[in-house]
Every structure is written in C-alpha cells, then in structure tokens.
Design an enzyme around this catalytic site. Sequence first.
Site, PDB file in Angstrom:
ATOM      1  N   HIS A 147      41.771  39.556  39.215  1.00  0.00           N
ATOM      2  CA  HIS A 147      41.791  38.929  37.881  1.00  0.00           C
ATOM      3  C   HIS A 147      40.413  38.789  37.246  1.00  0.00           C
ATOM      4  O   HIS A 147      40.309  38.598  36.039  1.00  0.00           O
ATOM      5  CB  HIS A 147      42.344  37.504  37.986  1.00  0.00           C
ATOM      6  CG  HIS A 147      43.797  37.440  38.310  1.00  0.00           C
ATOM      7  ND1 HIS A 147      44.722  38.273  37.757  1.00  0.00           N
ATOM      8  CD2 HIS A 147      44.488  36.597  39.115  1.00  0.00           C
ATOM      9  CE1 HIS A 147      45.921  37.956  38.207  1.00  0.00           C
ATOM     10  NE2 HIS A 147      45.804  36.960  39.048  1.00  0.00           N
ATOM     11  N   CYS A 153      49.772  47.210  41.984  1.00  0.00           N
ATOM     12  CA  CYS A 153      49.021  48.093  41.087  1.00  0.00           C
ATOM     13  C   CYS A 153      47.698  48.422  41.797  1.00  0.00           C
ATOM     14  O   CYS A 153      47.362  47.782  42.812  1.00  0.00           O
ATOM     15  CB  CYS A 153      48.741  47.378  39.775  1.00  0.00           C
ATOM     16  SG  CYS A 153      47.772  45.876  40.008  1.00  0.00           S
ATOM     17  N   SER A 167      53.879  34.936  39.220  1.00  0.00           N
ATOM     18  CA  SER A 167      53.455  36.230  38.680  1.00  0.00           C
ATOM     19  C   SER A 167      53.908  36.431  37.229  1.00  0.00           C
ATOM     20  O   SER A 167      55.104  36.439  36.936  1.00  0.00           O
ATOM     21  CB  SER A 167      54.025  37.344  39.571  1.00  0.00           C
ATOM     22  OG  SER A 167      53.974  38.570  38.904  1.00  0.00           O
ATOM     23  N   SER A 176      52.483  42.621  41.911  1.00  0.00           N
ATOM     24  CA  SER A 176      51.914  41.814  42.993  1.00  0.00           C
ATOM     25  C   SER A 176      52.851  41.733  44.198  1.00  0.00           C
ATOM     26  O   SER A 176      52.634  40.920  45.094  1.00  0.00           O
ATOM     27  CB  SER A 176      51.611  40.405  42.466  1.00  0.00           C
ATOM     28  OG  SER A 176      52.752  39.900  41.799  1.00  0.00           O
ATOM     29  N   GLU A 229      42.885  35.401  34.713  1.00  0.00           N
ATOM     30  CA  GLU A 229      42.282  36.507  33.944  1.00  0.00           C
ATOM     31  C   GLU A 229      41.800  36.009  32.579  1.00  0.00           C
ATOM     32  O   GLU A 229      40.709  36.382  32.112  1.00  0.00           O
ATOM     33  CB  GLU A 229      43.294  37.641  33.761  1.00  0.00           C
ATOM     34  CG  GLU A 229      42.679  38.836  33.030  1.00  0.00           C
ATOM     35  CD  GLU A 229      43.694  39.896  32.646  1.00  0.00           C
ATOM     36  OE1 GLU A 229      44.617  40.180  33.428  1.00  0.00           O
ATOM     37  OE2 GLU A 229      43.554  40.436  31.525  1.00  0.00           O
ATOM     38  N   CYS A 241      39.313  43.838  39.245  1.00  0.00           N
ATOM     39  CA  CYS A 241      39.870  45.140  38.879  1.00  0.00           C
ATOM     40  C   CYS A 241      38.944  45.827  37.862  1.00  0.00           C
ATOM     41  O   CYS A 241      38.490  45.180  36.908  1.00  0.00           O
ATOM     42  CB  CYS A 241      41.248  44.928  38.271  1.00  0.00           C
ATOM     43  SG  CYS A 241      41.931  46.436  37.599  1.00  0.00           S
TER      44      CYS A 241
HETATM   45  S1  SF4 Z   1      44.952  44.143  38.225  1.00  0.00           S
HETATM   46 FE1  SF4 Z   1      45.765  44.019  36.160  1.00  0.00          FE
HETATM   47  S2  SF4 Z   1      44.457  45.384  34.991  1.00  0.00           S
HETATM   48 FE2  SF4 Z   1      44.125  45.895  37.127  1.00  0.00          FE
HETATM   49  S3  SF4 Z   1      45.527  47.590  37.543  1.00  0.00           S
HETATM   50 FE3  SF4 Z   1      46.585  45.669  38.084  1.00  0.00          FE
HETATM   51  S4  SF4 Z   1      47.737  45.106  36.269  1.00  0.00           S
HETATM   52 FE4  SF4 Z   1      46.200  46.610  35.650  1.00  0.00          FE
END
Ligand code: SF4
Length: 300
Positions: free
Chosen positions: A74, A12, A233, A277, A130, A96
């Site tokens: 996180h 992501c 994960s 991940s 997180e 993030c």
């Molecule tokens: S780290 Fe978590 S909140 Fe950020 S983009 Fe990835 S899944 Fe979404």
Amino acid sequence: MQINIDSKSGFCFGVLNAISVAEKYLKKYGTLFCLGDIVHNNKEIERLRNLGLIVIDHNDLERMFNTRVLIRAHGEPPSTYETARKNKIEIVDASCPVVLKLQSRIHKSHLEMKETDGQLVIFGKEGHAEIVGLVGQTNNKAFVIGSDFKGIEKIDFKKPVTLYSQTTQDKESYRKLTNLLLSKIKTHCTTQQKDSKFKSFNTICGQVSNRGPHLTEFAKKNDIIIFVGGKKSSNGKYLFNICRQNNPSSYFISEKGDLNNDWFKNINSVGVCGATSTPMWLMEEVAKEIETLVKAKINS
Ligand code: SF4
C-alpha cells in the site's frame, strides 16, 4: 459436481512482491517487523506470523530504534520514512511500484497546483493505508471523496480541480464522480475554460479493473460462486459485488469453516474465486473442503 477455481483470482503482483520480500528476509533473519497487515487476509497473515513476521502500527514505529521494518504494498506517507530515518530504522520497502508511481504523480501535481491555487481530489476510502500514503504526498491537503461522494461540498469549484483515484476503486463510481465534479466546475466557467480547470486521471490499477469483466463471465458460467476474501479488503468487496450482480447465488467467505452445506444442493458447478489479497492456497483449501462436504452428503 464440478469445482472450478478461477486461475485469474489471487494475489496481484504488488502483494506477491511484498510477500516474497517478507519471506526472503524471514528466511535470512528469522523475524521481521511489518508496518500494518501485509495483506487484507487473516489466513495469510497467520501463515506469515508463524514464519516470524510481527505486525506493528505507527505508534510502535515511533518507539522503535535500530531495527528493520517492512513497508507493505500500500505504501506509506513521507512522515513514515522521516520517523524511520530519525529512529535509525532500516526500511525494507515493498511498496507496490504502481502505488509508488502514483505517489510521485500526486506529489508533482500538488506542487503544480500550489501555483494555480488548485485543489487535488482523490477518490478513495478515507483512512485506508494507500490513501494515507497518497494524501501524505500533498502535505495532507488533498480532499478524499469516497463512493458515497460525501464531502464534495468542501471543494471550491471556482478553483481548478485535479482528480486521481486510489488504485483499488471501482471504475463505474470513478466515472460518476468525474461527471459530477465536471458538472459543478462547468457552473463556474465557460466551456473553453473547463479543460484547464478540471483534470481527471483514472489511476485504478489494471490488476483490479481487468478482473471485473473476467469475473462477470466466471460468475455466469457457474451455478454458485464461493468468493474467498478478507473482510477488510476493498477490492474483495468490489469484486464480490460483481459476482453477486451476475450470479445471485454468490457467497462471501473468509475460510473453509464459513462454508454452508445447504449451498451445494441441486447444483452442477461451483466457482471458487477471490480478491487480489486472497492466496491461491486458501482457494484450493476451500475447493477441497467443498469436495469433502459434497462427498459426505452423497454417502450419507
Ligand atoms: S498492490 Fe494495488 S496497485 Fe499494486 S498491483 Fe496490487 S492492486 Fe495494483
């Protein structure tokens, strides 16, 4: 036989960002400390370790001085920043932006709820990094409720309740928890009062929840699914379950060595996908190995 790699699987943007920040610093300084695993994927951790990334924990942080430490996607609780300040540690903050925004919303809600004697509830996995960062915004006062809904009896339903979610949780379980909390609140107030007594904010990240419908289709389209993910994960477990529900011939692996030759008998297509991940290079490596296994079988 066709091998299809899901183009929407893989990191992501939060994880991509943290890794590119780490790579930038590693290129410049040759070494960098990272607080906790940068990503829940051992193969990617190994790759970054070879570039000079050193994973440390919070006990290490307490004992370190005058150095530089990366915070992963996180996020971290305020106490970590406080330790860094005390120990003159430069923080390279790769939290993030979505998590940082959620931390700040939870912090604000916590201050507001203090005035109404309310309770803040976070749907998530106790002890997950997180969650530690989010609960830290409430001075460790928030209740954490996991997918088994254990601990719900600790909430006082006569008082106001505000619910948030860890970003990588399952939407359906969040909906069930919302309904359960609402039904308990309703037993202690009138229908008119319920809106002021219960607030629910679905803060599941779109980068996770949007992948569910996509993977449903992907799993149906292929004869078998090879899901590549790290064992730690959370979203890997969630996304793999979606694959399995839609295609019973779905297999969870962490690396190419976990592949089993017998899975590829009498099939026309294999779908390779992964968690937020899972690096794309790892899915490509797995796809290549499947190709080699299948070719070897044909020639034997
Ligand atoms: S780290 Fe978590 S909140 Fe950020 S983009 Fe990835 S899944 Fe979404």
